[in-house]
Design a protein around this motif. Structure first.
Motif, PDB file in Angstrom:
ATOM      1  N   SER A  99       3.024 -38.775  52.778  1.00 22.76           N
ATOM      2  CA  SER A  99       3.976 -38.764  51.669  1.00 22.76           C
ATOM      3  C   SER A  99       3.324 -38.075  50.475  1.00 22.76           C
ATOM      4  O   SER A  99       2.483 -38.664  49.784  1.00 22.76           O
ATOM      5  N   LEU A 100       3.703 -36.827  50.221  1.00 21.62           N
ATOM      6  CA  LEU A 100       3.088 -36.061  49.134  1.00 21.62           C
ATOM      7  C   LEU A 100       3.390 -36.700  47.779  1.00 21.62           C
ATOM      8  O   LEU A 100       2.537 -36.716  46.890  1.00 21.62           O
ATOM      9  N   GLN A 101       4.587 -37.246  47.621  1.00 24.26           N
ATOM     10  CA  GLN A 101       4.959 -37.866  46.350  1.00 24.26           C
ATOM     11  C   GLN A 101       4.068 -39.074  46.048  1.00 24.26           C
ATOM     12  O   GLN A 101       3.641 -39.275  44.908  1.00 24.26           O
ATOM     13  N   LEU A 102       3.787 -39.874  47.061  1.00 26.32           N
ATOM     14  CA  LEU A 102       2.911 -41.027  46.876  1.00 26.32           C
ATOM     15  C   LEU A 102       1.492 -40.587  46.547  1.00 26.32           C
ATOM     16  O   LEU A 102       0.863 -41.126  45.625  1.00 26.32           O
ATOM     17  N   VAL A 103       0.973 -39.611  47.275  1.00 27.10           N
ATOM     18  CA  VAL A 103      -0.397 -39.160  47.053  1.00 27.10           C
ATOM     19  C   VAL A 103      -0.551 -38.575  45.652  1.00 27.10           C
ATOM     20  O   VAL A 103      -1.556 -38.818  44.969  1.00 27.10           O
ATOM     21  N   LYS A 104       0.433 -37.820  45.191  1.00 21.81           N
ATOM     22  CA  LYS A 104       0.374 -37.279  43.827  1.00 21.81           C
ATOM     23  C   LYS A 104       0.332 -38.408  42.803  1.00 21.81           C
ATOM     24  O   LYS A 104      -0.419 -38.340  41.821  1.00 21.81           O
ATOM     25  N   ALA A 105       1.137 -39.445  43.011  1.00 21.62           N
ATOM     26  CA  ALA A 105       1.148 -40.576  42.082  1.00 21.62           C
ATOM     27  C   ALA A 105      -0.206 -41.280  42.063  1.00 21.62           C
ATOM     28  O   ALA A 105      -0.696 -41.684  40.997  1.00 21.62           O
ATOM     29  N   LEU A 106      -0.825 -41.412  43.223  1.00 23.36           N
ATOM     30  CA  LEU A 106      -2.117 -42.092  43.310  1.00 23.36           C
ATOM     31  C   LEU A 106      -3.251 -41.249  42.750  1.00 23.36           C
ATOM     32  O   LEU A 106      -4.315 -41.782  42.431  1.00 23.36           O
ATOM     33  N   ASN A 107      -3.035 -39.956  42.616  1.00 24.53           N
ATOM     34  CA  ASN A 107      -4.052 -39.069  42.049  1.00 24.53           C
ATOM     35  C   ASN A 107      -3.777 -38.729  40.591  1.00 24.53           C
ATOM     36  O   ASN A 107      -4.247 -37.708  40.085  1.00 24.53           O
ATOM     37  N   GLY A 108      -3.021 -39.571  39.925  1.00 30.07           N
ATOM     38  CA  GLY A 108      -2.830 -39.394  38.494  1.00 30.07           C
ATOM     39  C   GLY A 108      -1.595 -38.632  38.092  1.00 30.07           C
ATOM     40  O   GLY A 108      -1.409 -38.341  36.911  1.00 30.07           O
ATOM     41  N   GLY A 109      -0.721 -38.300  39.054  1.00 26.76           N
ATOM     42  CA  GLY A 109       0.516 -37.609  38.716  1.00 26.76           C
ATOM     43  C   GLY A 109       1.595 -38.581  38.260  1.00 26.76           C
ATOM     44  O   GLY A 109       1.340 -39.762  38.020  1.00 26.76           O
ATOM     45  N   GLU A 110       2.799 -38.064  38.132  1.00 26.31           N
ATOM     46  CA  GLU A 110       3.920 -38.894  37.693  1.00 26.31           C
ATOM     47  C   GLU A 110       4.186 -40.002  38.714  1.00 26.31           C
ATOM     48  O   GLU A 110       4.231 -39.750  39.923  1.00 26.31           O
ATOM     49  N   VAL A 111       4.353 -41.229  38.229  1.00 22.11           N
ATOM     50  CA  VAL A 111       4.606 -42.374  39.097  1.00 22.11           C
ATOM     51  C   VAL A 111       6.088 -42.738  39.022  1.00 22.11           C
ATOM     52  O   VAL A 111       6.570 -43.145  37.966  1.00 22.11           O
ATOM     53  N   PRO A 112       6.841 -42.584  40.116  1.00 16.75           N
ATOM     54  CA  PRO A 112       8.258 -42.978  40.101  1.00 16.75           C
ATOM     55  C   PRO A 112       8.402 -44.461  39.755  1.00 16.75           C
ATOM     56  O   PRO A 112       7.575 -45.291  40.171  1.00 16.75           O
ATOM     57  N   LEU A 113       9.438 -44.786  39.016  1.00 14.92           N
ATOM     58  CA  LEU A 113       9.625 -46.155  38.541  1.00 14.92           C
ATOM     59  C   LEU A 113       9.683 -47.148  39.695  1.00 14.92           C
ATOM     60  O   LEU A 113       9.169 -48.266  39.582  1.00 14.92           O
ATOM     61  N   GLU A 114      10.268 -46.759  40.829  1.00 18.16           N
ATOM     62  CA  GLU A 114      10.446 -47.700  41.932  1.00 18.16           C
ATOM     63  C   GLU A 114       9.123 -48.144  42.550  1.00 18.16           C
ATOM     64  O   GLU A 114       9.065 -49.202  43.185  1.00 18.16           O
ATOM     65  N   ILE A 115       8.046 -47.378  42.380  1.00 14.77           N
ATOM     66  CA  ILE A 115       6.757 -47.771  42.952  1.00 14.77           C
ATOM     67  C   ILE A 115       5.708 -48.017  41.874  1.00 14.77           C
ATOM     68  O   ILE A 115       4.521 -48.129  42.181  1.00 14.77           O
TER      69      ILE A 115
END
Length: 208
Positions: A145-161
């Protein structure tokens, strides 16, 4: 009421809210000045952000835990995945841990989840918590999941997670080294199979 994204995934918010509640209480008791709930929350967010920014400026390279490079040496490799069924809101989670290309641990389970991305984040959170219990100290965490990995590496975090990502960061403090990386789905076949197994088992349990 849900708070909007604050940029504080790696730091606590509750202590600052409690502190501002105490200040607001004292202001009312001793100065007869009423501070609104909105202003109290705004002050708490401002102070928490200022404190977090100050810690980041003071951090040294040796203190940095959240590596962007997904292949540091001498690490266990954790791969997590989720399978989600929209019609039933059921999800399955699966993960494996390898040392020197040998699977040393694997797990699958199921749960009710509201979205596919939430399922992916929950699978990673549970996998990291299990890796901690098993005593792994240097960990490369991979997901498709690229969206999850980006969030875990300091990117934008979607509100739902947002809350799940915050939990992952809290758990990550335990490890000497932790890194998050993206892999193609075909390289995540073992975790995917375990996630689908967890989805079937969770659906059967929900229907009984």
């Amino acid at each position: 009421m849900c708070l909007p994204p604050t940029g504080l995934a790696a730091g606590p918010l509750a202590p600052w809210i409690m502190w501002q509640l105490w200040i607001s209480r004292n202001s009312l008791c001793f100065s007869d000045k009423h501070i609104t709930e909105e202003e109290t929350i705004s002050r708490a967010l401002k102070m928490a952000k200022e404190w977090t920014d100050a810690q980041e400026k003071k951090a040294t390279p040796q203190q940095k835990k959240y590596l962007r490079e997904p292949s540091p040496p001498n690490c266990s490799v954790l791969r997590a995945d989720a399978a989600w069924r929209a019609s039933s809101q059921q999800a399955g989670f699966g993960w494996t841990i390898k040392r020197q290309d040998v699977v040393v641990a694997s797990f699958s389970t199921g749960s009710s989840v509201g979205s596919a991305l939430t399922a992916e984040a929950m699978a990673m959170r549970q996998a990291i918590q299990e890796a901690r219990i098993l005593g792994h100290k240097r960990l490369v965490c991979e997901a498709d999941s690229l969206q999850l990995v980006k969030a875990l590496n300091g990117g934008e975090v979607p509100l739902e997670i947002y809350g799940i990502v915050a939990d992952i960061f809290v758990s990550s403090v335990y490890f000497d080294v932790i890194a998050f990386g993206w892999i193609p789905r075909d390289l995540n076949a073992d975790a995917d199979a375990l996630a689908k197994q967890g989805l079937v088992e969770g659906t059967l349990m929900a229907s009984t």
